[in-house]
Design a protein around this motif. Structure first.
Motif: not given
Length: 255
Positions: A192, A160, A33
């Motif tokens: 994410v 996250l 990523i």
């Protein structure tokens, strides 16, 4: 995968011990990523997407493979990795301000600097005037905004998100999706998102990671070739949604 991403997973496995063997939850997960990228991870129940996020947070350790953030192995929790869960997890006996302030408990900042940062992040999520409110006085959507502010207040390298809008009504969910997109564009933070909502995944993500279950593994990774901010009614989003949903309908037909 080369393992050269800002957030890098290489050959990650996760198994849980059982009385008569092992439960294989994740198998050979490899993903790079880029810094500042927004990646959506989508899949049905049992594909291990939430377990994968717990590995990235550091709440679980991988059974094999490597996870690195900016070149450093991920072991245990760290302020460099902020997390927002589906349940906002606000403490009802603390004000909004104090709930966010709690995330800075181990910060080297002095009290005035901590409060300034808390207020800046409440401003970012549109809750500047609710600093002294109690969680019971907030709607579900407002509570999740507080959770996002708390996840960002340490200025982590990665945010996250584990099904952060899954418990909200459709209208509030859409509003917070737009807010999250705005915050991401403003902050430029690597993000994410784990979700079961394909529409949400393609609306927000630069790439969509499609997972399949038993054990959880990456089926494919789909780039979303549209600039931000995005229009929900863009035909390309509908095409991508239909394409991804075919993965799940084909699997159900085979099963």
């Amino acid at each position: 995968m080369s393992g050269s991403g800002f957030l890098s997973l290489h050959g990650v496995h996760k198994r849980f011990p059982l009385k008569d063997g092992e439960l294989h939850v994740l198998e050979d997960i490899s993903l790079d990523i880029r810094q500042g990228e927004f990646v959506s991870i989508v899949g049905g129940s049992g594909c291990g997407k939430s377990t994968l996020l717990r590995l990235l947070v550091g709440l679980e350790e991988a059974s094999g493979g490597s996870l690195r953030l900016d070149g450093t192995p991920i072991h245990g929790t760290d302020p460099a990795r902020g997390i927002v869960f589906q349940d906002h997890r606000l403490y009802p006996w603390l004000t909004v301000e104090d709930n966010v302030l709690l995330a800075l408990a181990n910060s080297p900042l002095d009290k005035a600097e901590r409060l300034a940062r808390v207020h800046a992040h409440l401003e970012l999520v549109g809750l500047r005037h609710f600093a002294k409110a109690w969680p019971a006085q907030l709607s579900g959507g407002m509570s999740q905004r507080v959770a996002i502010a708390r996840g960002l207040v340490n200025r982590p390298k990665v945010l996250l998100l584990d099904e952060p809008f899954g418990a909200l009504d459709a209208l509030t969910r859409a509003q917070l999706q737009d807010e999250l997109a705005r915050i991401w564009l403003t902050e430029g933070i690597t993000t994410v998102l784990v979700t079961h909502d394909v529409d949400e995944a393609v609306l927000l993500g630069d790439r969509v990671v499609v997972m399949e279950p038993r054990p959880g593994r990456i089926r494919r990774i789909i780039p979303v070739d549209l600039p931000h901010p995005r229009r929900r009614d863009h035909p390309r989003l509908a095409e991508l949604r239909s394409d991804i949903l075919q993965d799940f309908t084909r699997r159900q037909a085979v099963a």
